[in-house]
Write a protein that holds these residues in place. Structure first.
Motif: not given
Lengths: 179, 179
Positions: A57-58, A94-101, B56-57, B59, B61, B64, B98, B101
Protein backbone atom coordinates in the motif's frame (compact mmCIF):
# COMPACT_ATOMS: atom_id res chain seq x y z
CA UNK A 1 -6.79 -17.41 0.37
CA UNK A 2 -6.85 -16.52 4.08
CA UNK A 3 -3.99 -17.17 6.48
CA UNK A 4 -5.27 -18.42 9.83
CA UNK A 5 -3.28 -18.33 13.06
CA UNK A 6 -5.26 -20.58 15.38
CA UNK A 7 -5.33 -22.51 18.64
CA UNK A 8 -3.80 -25.79 17.48
CA UNK A 9 -2.45 -28.17 20.18
CA UNK A 10 -0.17 -29.68 17.51
CA UNK A 11 0.77 -26.29 16.04
CA UNK A 12 4.35 -25.57 15.01
CA UNK A 13 4.72 -22.51 17.23
CA UNK A 14 4.82 -22.47 21.02
CA UNK A 15 3.85 -19.20 22.71
CA UNK A 16 6.74 -18.18 24.98
CA UNK A 17 5.61 -14.66 25.86
CA UNK A 18 2.36 -12.74 25.44
CA UNK A 19 1.67 -9.22 26.65
CA UNK A 20 -0.62 -6.34 25.75
CA UNK A 21 1.17 -3.26 24.48
CA UNK A 22 -1.88 -1.02 24.04
CA UNK A 23 -5.64 -1.48 24.38
CA UNK A 24 -7.65 -4.59 25.21
CA UNK A 25 -5.60 -7.74 25.80
CA UNK A 26 -5.92 -11.11 24.08
CA UNK A 27 -5.75 -14.61 25.58
CA UNK A 28 -3.60 -16.54 23.17
CA UNK A 29 -3.38 -20.33 23.37
CA UNK A 30 -0.25 -22.34 24.31
CA UNK A 31 0.39 -23.42 20.73
CA UNK A 32 -0.42 -21.68 17.47
CA UNK A 33 -0.76 -23.32 14.07
CA UNK A 34 -0.62 -21.42 10.78
CA UNK A 35 -2.85 -22.62 7.96
CA UNK A 36 -4.29 -21.50 4.64
CA UNK A 37 -8.06 -21.46 4.22
CA UNK A 38 -10.46 -20.64 1.40
CA UNK A 39 -13.09 -19.48 3.90
CA UNK A 40 -13.08 -17.41 7.06
CA UNK A 41 -13.18 -19.65 10.17
CA UNK A 42 -16.83 -20.00 11.19
CA UNK A 43 -16.45 -21.83 14.53
CA UNK A 44 -17.06 -19.13 17.17
CA UNK A 45 -15.31 -21.29 19.80
CA UNK A 46 -12.02 -21.37 17.86
CA UNK A 47 -9.37 -18.85 18.95
CA UNK A 48 -7.96 -17.45 15.73
CA UNK A 49 -6.52 -14.41 14.03
CA UNK A 50 -7.11 -14.35 10.29
CA UNK A 51 -5.69 -12.14 7.56
CA UNK A 52 -4.68 -11.99 3.91
CA UNK A 53 -1.26 -11.23 2.43
CA UNK A 54 -2.45 -8.38 0.21
CA UNK A 55 -0.68 -6.02 -2.19
CA UNK A 56 1.67 -3.27 -0.96
CA UNK A 57 0.00 0.00 0.00
CA UNK A 58 2.85 2.46 0.62
CA UNK A 59 6.13 1.36 -0.93
CA UNK A 60 7.35 3.06 -4.07
CA UNK A 61 9.28 1.29 -6.84
CA UNK A 62 12.81 1.89 -5.52
CA UNK A 63 11.75 0.76 -2.05
CA UNK A 64 10.04 -2.35 -3.39
CA UNK A 65 13.15 -3.28 -5.36
CA UNK A 66 15.33 -2.80 -2.26
CA UNK A 67 12.97 -4.90 -0.14
CA UNK A 68 12.71 -7.70 -2.69
CA UNK A 69 16.47 -7.84 -3.22
CA UNK A 70 17.24 -8.03 0.50
CA UNK A 71 14.40 -9.80 2.23
CA UNK A 72 14.33 -13.47 3.25
CA UNK A 73 11.34 -15.75 2.89
CA UNK A 74 9.38 -17.32 5.71
CA UNK A 75 10.24 -20.82 6.92
CA UNK A 76 14.06 -20.65 7.10
CA UNK A 77 15.25 -23.56 9.28
CA UNK A 78 17.41 -21.24 11.41
CA UNK A 79 14.51 -18.85 12.09
CA UNK A 80 13.19 -20.61 15.18
CA UNK A 81 11.82 -17.47 16.84
CA UNK A 82 8.74 -15.58 15.68
CA UNK A 83 6.57 -12.67 16.69
CA UNK A 84 2.86 -12.29 15.94
CA UNK A 85 1.84 -8.72 16.72
CA UNK A 86 -1.72 -7.82 15.75
CA UNK A 87 -2.38 -4.08 15.58
CA UNK A 88 -5.38 -1.84 15.10
CA UNK A 89 -5.06 1.75 13.95
CA UNK A 90 -7.37 4.57 14.99
CA UNK A 91 -10.25 6.14 13.07
CA UNK A 92 -8.02 9.22 12.69
CA UNK A 93 -5.55 7.12 10.66
CA UNK A 94 -8.21 5.73 8.36
CA UNK A 95 -9.63 9.21 7.79
CA UNK A 96 -6.27 10.36 6.41
CA UNK A 97 -5.83 10.38 2.64
CA UNK A 98 -3.26 8.23 0.87
CA UNK A 99 -0.66 11.03 0.63
CA UNK A 100 -1.12 11.91 4.31
CA UNK A 101 -0.71 8.29 5.41
CA UNK A 102 2.41 7.91 3.28
CA UNK A 103 3.79 11.11 4.86
CA UNK A 104 3.33 9.73 8.38
CA UNK A 105 4.39 6.19 7.45
CA UNK A 106 7.62 6.94 5.65
CA UNK A 107 8.55 10.65 5.49
CA UNK A 108 8.05 11.12 9.24
CA UNK A 109 8.43 7.56 10.60
CA UNK A 110 10.89 5.92 8.14
CA UNK A 111 8.99 2.67 8.51
CA UNK A 112 10.38 1.17 5.30
CA UNK A 113 13.90 2.59 5.59
CA UNK A 114 14.33 1.40 9.17
CA UNK A 115 12.88 -2.04 8.44
CA UNK A 116 15.33 -2.40 5.52
CA UNK A 117 18.26 -2.15 7.93
CA UNK A 118 17.17 -5.41 9.57
CA UNK A 119 16.94 -7.43 6.35
CA UNK A 120 17.53 -10.26 5.73
CA UNK A 121 17.93 -11.21 9.41
CA UNK A 122 14.28 -10.48 10.22
CA UNK A 123 11.84 -12.03 7.73
CA UNK A 124 8.50 -10.22 7.64
CA UNK A 125 4.98 -10.77 6.36
CA UNK A 126 2.06 -8.42 6.77
CA UNK A 127 -1.48 -9.81 6.76
CA UNK A 128 -4.41 -7.43 6.26
CA UNK A 129 -7.64 -8.04 8.16
CA UNK A 130 -9.44 -4.69 8.54
CA UNK A 131 -11.76 -5.49 5.65
CA UNK A 132 -12.48 -8.99 6.98
CA UNK A 133 -14.48 -7.83 9.99
CA UNK A 134 -11.68 -8.95 12.34
CA UNK A 135 -10.82 -7.24 15.66
CA UNK A 136 -7.47 -5.99 14.32
CA UNK A 137 -6.44 -4.17 11.14
CA UNK A 138 -3.17 -6.03 10.57
CA UNK A 139 -1.38 -9.14 11.74
CA UNK A 140 2.35 -8.47 11.60
CA UNK A 141 4.50 -11.61 11.54
CA UNK A 142 8.27 -11.86 11.89
CA UNK A 143 10.68 -14.83 11.87
CA UNK A 144 14.31 -14.71 12.99
CA UNK A 145 17.13 -16.76 14.46
CA UNK A 146 17.62 -16.52 18.25
CA UNK A 147 20.85 -14.54 17.75
CA UNK A 148 18.87 -11.79 16.05
CA UNK A 149 16.44 -11.36 18.94
CA UNK A 150 18.27 -8.22 20.06
CA UNK A 151 18.01 -6.66 16.61
CA UNK A 152 14.32 -7.49 16.52
CA UNK A 153 13.70 -5.86 19.91
CA UNK A 154 15.48 -2.76 18.64
CA UNK A 155 13.25 -2.61 15.57
CA UNK A 156 10.06 -3.02 17.63
CA UNK A 157 11.15 -0.40 20.19
CA UNK A 158 12.08 1.99 17.39
CA UNK A 159 8.79 1.64 15.53
CA UNK A 160 6.83 2.21 18.73
CA UNK A 161 8.32 5.67 19.16
CA UNK A 162 7.52 6.87 15.65
CA UNK A 163 4.82 9.31 14.58
CA UNK A 164 2.98 6.39 12.98
CA UNK A 165 2.53 4.68 16.36
CA UNK A 166 0.43 7.59 17.67
CA UNK A 167 -2.27 6.08 15.43
CA UNK A 168 -2.04 2.60 16.97
CA UNK A 169 -4.95 2.13 19.36
CA UNK A 170 -4.60 -1.60 20.03
CA UNK A 171 -1.54 -3.82 19.93
CA UNK A 172 -0.81 -7.20 21.47
CA UNK A 173 2.60 -8.84 21.41
CA UNK A 174 2.97 -12.62 21.05
CA UNK A 175 6.43 -14.18 20.90
CA UNK A 176 6.90 -17.74 19.76
CA UNK A 177 9.46 -20.49 19.45
CA UNK A 178 9.33 -23.27 16.90
CA UNK A 179 8.00 -26.32 18.75
CA UNK B 1 -19.57 -5.18 8.01
CA UNK B 2 -19.98 -6.70 4.55
CA UNK B 3 -22.34 -5.37 1.89
CA UNK B 4 -24.07 -8.21 0.06
CA UNK B 5 -25.75 -7.87 -3.35
CA UNK B 6 -27.77 -11.06 -3.66
CA UNK B 7 -30.49 -12.94 -5.50
CA UNK B 8 -33.53 -11.74 -3.58
CA UNK B 9 -36.98 -12.18 -5.21
CA UNK B 10 -38.26 -9.31 -3.06
CA UNK B 11 -35.12 -7.19 -3.63
CA UNK B 12 -35.47 -3.46 -4.24
CA UNK B 13 -33.62 -3.51 -7.57
CA UNK B 14 -34.85 -5.09 -10.80
CA UNK B 15 -32.19 -6.06 -13.34
CA UNK B 16 -33.06 -4.33 -16.62
CA UNK B 17 -29.84 -5.02 -18.55
CA UNK B 18 -26.87 -7.32 -17.98
CA UNK B 19 -23.92 -7.78 -20.32
CA UNK B 20 -20.30 -8.83 -20.11
CA UNK B 21 -17.83 -6.11 -20.98
CA UNK B 22 -14.64 -8.14 -20.61
CA UNK B 23 -13.81 -11.69 -19.48
CA UNK B 24 -16.10 -14.41 -18.14
CA UNK B 25 -19.78 -13.48 -17.92
CA UNK B 26 -22.04 -13.66 -14.89
CA UNK B 27 -25.65 -14.85 -14.65
CA UNK B 28 -27.33 -12.26 -12.48
CA UNK B 29 -30.82 -12.91 -11.05
CA UNK B 30 -33.98 -10.97 -11.97
CA UNK B 31 -34.00 -9.02 -8.69
CA UNK B 32 -31.13 -7.96 -6.47
CA UNK B 33 -31.35 -7.08 -2.79
CA UNK B 34 -28.68 -5.14 -0.94
CA UNK B 35 -28.02 -6.07 2.69
CA UNK B 36 -25.45 -5.65 5.44
CA UNK B 37 -23.94 -8.77 7.00
CA UNK B 38 -21.46 -9.46 9.77
CA UNK B 39 -20.31 -12.65 8.03
CA UNK B 40 -19.52 -13.64 4.46
CA UNK B 41 -22.46 -15.52 2.87
CA UNK B 42 -21.81 -19.24 3.37
CA UNK B 43 -24.61 -20.74 1.26
CA UNK B 44 -22.89 -21.92 -1.95
CA UNK B 45 -26.24 -21.95 -3.75
CA UNK B 46 -26.87 -18.24 -3.17
CA UNK B 47 -25.95 -15.92 -6.06
CA UNK B 48 -24.19 -12.98 -4.44
CA UNK B 49 -21.48 -10.38 -4.82
CA UNK B 50 -20.00 -9.24 -1.52
CA UNK B 51 -17.67 -6.38 -0.67
CA UNK B 52 -16.72 -3.84 1.98
CA UNK B 53 -16.80 -0.05 1.77
CA UNK B 54 -13.16 0.42 2.75
CA UNK B 55 -10.95 3.49 3.14
CA UNK B 56 -9.78 5.55 0.16
CA UNK B 57 -6.63 4.28 -1.55
CA UNK B 58 -5.69 6.99 -4.07
CA UNK B 59 -7.31 10.33 -3.35
CA UNK B 60 -5.25 13.11 -1.86
CA UNK B 61 -6.60 15.68 0.60
CA UNK B 62 -7.74 18.33 -1.91
CA UNK B 63 -9.48 15.64 -3.97
CA UNK B 64 -11.17 14.13 -0.93
CA UNK B 65 -12.45 17.56 0.12
CA UNK B 66 -13.80 18.19 -3.37
CA UNK B 67 -15.50 14.78 -3.47
CA UNK B 68 -17.04 15.14 -0.02
CA UNK B 69 -18.34 18.65 -0.73
CA UNK B 70 -19.96 17.65 -4.02
CA UNK B 71 -21.08 14.05 -3.75
CA UNK B 72 -24.59 12.84 -2.98
CA UNK B 73 -25.42 9.93 -0.70
CA UNK B 74 -27.02 6.66 -1.74
CA UNK B 75 -30.77 6.20 -1.49
CA UNK B 76 -32.03 9.49 -2.94
CA UNK B 77 -35.74 9.02 -3.88
CA UNK B 78 -35.15 10.41 -7.39
CA UNK B 79 -32.24 8.03 -8.07
CA UNK B 80 -34.30 5.18 -9.46
CA UNK B 81 -31.60 3.85 -11.76
CA UNK B 82 -28.48 2.04 -10.63
CA UNK B 83 -25.47 0.23 -12.06
CA UNK B 84 -23.57 -2.60 -10.39
CA UNK B 85 -20.32 -3.14 -12.28
CA UNK B 86 -17.95 -5.67 -10.71
CA UNK B 87 -14.39 -5.45 -12.02
CA UNK B 88 -11.19 -7.44 -11.63
CA UNK B 89 -7.81 -5.96 -12.35
CA UNK B 90 -4.84 -7.90 -13.72
CA UNK B 91 -1.81 -9.27 -11.86
CA UNK B 92 0.22 -6.56 -13.63
CA UNK B 93 -1.85 -3.90 -11.82
CA UNK B 94 -1.38 -5.49 -8.40
CA UNK B 95 2.36 -5.80 -9.02
CA UNK B 96 2.62 -2.03 -9.45
CA UNK B 97 3.70 0.01 -6.44
CA UNK B 98 1.47 2.64 -4.86
CA UNK B 99 3.09 5.55 -6.74
CA UNK B 100 2.81 3.70 -10.07
CA UNK B 101 -0.87 2.88 -9.50
CA UNK B 102 -1.60 6.49 -8.58
CA UNK B 103 0.20 7.62 -11.76
CA UNK B 104 -1.99 5.39 -13.95
CA UNK B 105 -5.18 6.05 -11.94
CA UNK B 106 -5.09 9.84 -11.82
CA UNK B 107 -2.13 11.43 -13.61
CA UNK B 108 -2.74 9.41 -16.81
CA UNK B 109 -6.43 8.47 -16.48
CA UNK B 110 -7.94 11.40 -14.50
CA UNK B 111 -10.24 8.94 -12.77
CA UNK B 112 -11.00 11.28 -9.87
CA UNK B 113 -11.12 14.52 -11.87
CA UNK B 114 -13.48 13.09 -14.49
CA UNK B 115 -15.73 11.48 -11.89
CA UNK B 116 -15.97 14.82 -10.08
CA UNK B 117 -17.56 16.39 -13.16
CA UNK B 118 -20.55 14.09 -12.74
CA UNK B 119 -21.23 14.92 -9.10
CA UNK B 120 -23.71 15.16 -7.51
CA UNK B 121 -25.88 13.70 -10.29
CA UNK B 122 -24.20 10.29 -10.11
CA UNK B 123 -23.89 8.93 -6.55
CA UNK B 124 -21.08 6.40 -6.20
CA UNK B 125 -19.89 3.78 -3.75
CA UNK B 126 -16.91 1.49 -4.17
CA UNK B 127 -16.88 -1.88 -2.40
CA UNK B 128 -13.60 -3.76 -2.08
CA UNK B 129 -13.59 -7.55 -2.37
CA UNK B 130 -10.14 -8.65 -3.58
CA UNK B 131 -9.08 -9.57 -0.05
CA UNK B 132 -12.32 -11.45 0.62
CA UNK B 133 -11.58 -14.31 -1.77
CA UNK B 134 -14.29 -13.12 -4.15
CA UNK B 135 -14.19 -13.49 -7.96
CA UNK B 136 -13.85 -9.71 -8.47
CA UNK B 137 -11.59 -7.07 -6.94
CA UNK B 138 -14.20 -4.31 -6.71
CA UNK B 139 -17.95 -3.85 -6.91
CA UNK B 140 -18.63 -0.41 -8.29
CA UNK B 141 -22.13 0.91 -7.55
CA UNK B 142 -23.81 4.01 -8.95
CA UNK B 143 -27.27 5.55 -8.41
CA UNK B 144 -28.82 8.26 -10.58
CA UNK B 145 -32.10 9.69 -11.80
CA UNK B 146 -33.29 8.50 -15.24
CA UNK B 147 -32.56 11.94 -16.76
CA UNK B 148 -28.87 11.48 -15.91
CA UNK B 149 -28.57 8.15 -17.72
CA UNK B 150 -26.83 9.87 -20.63
CA UNK B 151 -24.26 11.45 -18.34
CA UNK B 152 -23.64 8.09 -16.71
CA UNK B 153 -23.10 6.39 -20.08
CA UNK B 154 -20.59 9.11 -20.96
CA UNK B 155 -18.67 8.54 -17.73
CA UNK B 156 -18.55 4.75 -18.24
CA UNK B 157 -17.48 5.08 -21.88
CA UNK B 158 -14.82 7.59 -20.92
CA UNK B 159 -13.33 5.45 -18.13
CA UNK B 160 -13.18 2.44 -20.43
CA UNK B 161 -10.84 4.23 -22.79
CA UNK B 162 -8.35 5.32 -20.12
CA UNK B 163 -4.90 3.87 -19.44
CA UNK B 164 -6.28 2.41 -16.20
CA UNK B 165 -8.73 0.21 -18.13
CA UNK B 166 -5.86 -1.66 -19.83
CA UNK B 167 -5.48 -3.33 -16.42
CA UNK B 168 -9.12 -4.49 -16.23
CA UNK B 169 -9.28 -8.17 -17.08
CA UNK B 170 -12.87 -8.88 -16.12
CA UNK B 171 -15.89 -6.59 -16.03
CA UNK B 172 -19.60 -7.27 -16.07
CA UNK B 173 -22.23 -4.59 -16.41
CA UNK B 174 -25.54 -4.83 -14.55
CA UNK B 175 -28.11 -2.02 -14.86
CA UNK B 176 -31.01 -1.82 -12.49
CA UNK B 177 -34.25 0.04 -11.86
CA UNK B 178 -35.83 0.52 -8.46
CA UNK B 179 -38.63 -2.05 -8.23
Amino acid sequence: MFTVFSDTPTGHWEVIHAAPYRGDPLSPPARIGVSQAAFLPSDPALWHLTGVPSYVRYVERAEKSALVSRQAGLGRPEATRAALIPIKKSAAWWDLTQDERRDVFETKSHHIADSLKHLPAIARQLYHCRDLGQPFDFLTWFEYAPEHSGAFEELVAHLRQTAEWAYIEREFDIRLARA
